[in-house]
Design a protein around this motif. Sequence first.
Motif, PDB file in Angstrom:
ATOM      1  N   LYS A 100     -11.369  -4.576   3.115  1.00 51.46           N
ATOM      2  CA  LYS A 100     -10.253  -4.370   4.032  1.00 51.46           C
ATOM      3  C   LYS A 100     -10.789  -4.050   5.422  1.00 51.46           C
ATOM      4  CE  LYS A 100      -5.749  -2.323   3.690  1.00 51.46           C
ATOM      5  NZ  LYS A 100      -4.916  -1.357   2.966  1.00 51.46           N
ATOM      6  N   GLU A 151       0.862  -1.182   0.000  1.00 51.79           N
ATOM      7  CA  GLU A 151       0.000   0.000   0.000  1.00 51.79           C
ATOM      8  C   GLU A 151       0.896   1.229   0.000  1.00 51.79           C
ATOM      9  OE1 GLU A 151      -2.772   0.391   3.287  1.00 51.79           O
ATOM     10  OE2 GLU A 151      -3.540   2.298   2.514  1.00 51.79           O
ATOM     11  N   ASP A 166     -11.895   0.241   2.010  1.00 53.05           N
ATOM     12  CA  ASP A 166     -11.001   0.498   3.137  1.00 53.05           C
ATOM     13  C   ASP A 166     -11.798   0.778   4.414  1.00 53.05           C
ATOM     14  OD1 ASP A 166      -8.602   0.940   4.414  1.00 53.05           O
ATOM     15  OD2 ASP A 166      -8.039   2.689   3.243  1.00 53.05           O
ATOM     16  N   ASN A 207      -4.509   5.076  -2.062  1.00 52.99           N
ATOM     17  CA  ASN A 207      -5.717   5.568  -1.385  1.00 52.99           C
ATOM     18  C   ASN A 207      -6.364   6.695  -2.182  1.00 52.99           C
ATOM     19  OD1 ASN A 207      -5.845   4.226   1.428  1.00 52.99           O
ATOM     20  ND2 ASN A 207      -3.683   4.773   1.167  1.00 52.99           N
ATOM     21  N   GLU A 262      -7.966   2.183  -3.182  1.00 52.32           N
ATOM     22  CA  GLU A 262      -8.642   1.984  -1.898  1.00 52.32           C
ATOM     23  C   GLU A 262      -9.576   3.163  -1.642  1.00 52.32           C
ATOM     24  OE1 GLU A 262      -6.109   1.004   1.411  1.00 52.32           O
ATOM     25  OE2 GLU A 262      -5.191  -0.686   0.361  1.00 52.32           O
TER      26      GLU A 262
HETATM   27 CA    CA Z   1      -5.846   2.496   2.953  1.00 57.65          CA
END
Ligand code: CA
Length: 280
Positions: free
Chosen positions: A201, A60, A180, A118, A150
Amino acid sequence: AERAAERGLRWHSYSSDEQDEASWRMSLLGELDGAIDSGQVWVAYQPKYDLKSGMVIGAEALVRWLHPERGAIRPDNFVPLAEESGRIGKLTRHVLDTALGDFATITSAVQRPVVAVNLSTTMLSAPNLVEMVCDALWRNGVLPEQLVLEVTESAAMTSDENALAVLERFRSMGIGISIDDYGTGQSTLNYLKRLPATELKIDQSFVRAIADSRSDEILVNSTIQLGHQLGMKVVAEGVETTDVLERLEAFGCDVVQGYLIGKPVPFNIFTRNYRPQITE
Ligand code: CA
Ligand code: C2E
Ligand code: CA
Ligand code: CA
């Protein structure tokens, strides 16, 4: 107040921490553009570890700001600011470009490593988002299958048809979509099953709690089964102990992320630590 005084700002006598905070944020905001251009804003990578294969399958991307005077500034302190002020587009482009540029250099992988970026809620309604993402993939020569976006559960819960269409567009291109912070929003089952997501997630607050709370354990276990039934890969974040890792493994969780596996690190450290696994 001390910082404000240094800057020659005048304060009311009731000058509070909040005002301090507000002026701090305002001055940061003015510096963000320049900080991106001058390389103070960089990207750290946290490994994503596949429990079945025992391999790091990607990372990530987490943005970092190393300010020359203030030191390291946490994303929680400047990402929301960028969102409110319209600078989030530039920040997102920078992170996307950096992450894809870095991952494009990992070439010899049998299974290509995936990088997750993200996306702020506000970006989902940015008119040029699809173009920005396509452009970054194309320029860096990265396959859509190597990118995961995400979006937080609350952002994904939007009733905005445009935002949903954007997610569907990404999905049809082969880009992964991860929900997320799952568990912190209030998405209904009905809504969840309509989302074009590839990954669920589970938020770290639940993950951490499974070590000593039976109810959280039940919650996480059933979330994993739910994710699987909806055809999603399930990722647990914030894994800090082997105890938690073992429970997740027993529940059939697919991927884990957390300090136990590795903290977010600069790209050269990430490849040094995991290249043998990634490129095997
Ligand atoms: Ca994240
Ligand atoms: P997030 O997306 O939920 O990211 C996970 C956060 O948990 C990261 O904090 C990560 O460093 C931290 N973390 C990971 N494993 C552990 C662990 O085992 N224990 C603990 N205590 N923490 C762990 P970070 O890097 O400070 O990022 C905070 C938030 O800032 C992110 O939460 C995300 O919402 C946002 N953010 C970070 N980078 C970006 C970005 O490039 N764009 C956008 N829009 N938001 C970003
Ligand atoms: Ca999260
Ligand atoms: Ca978060």
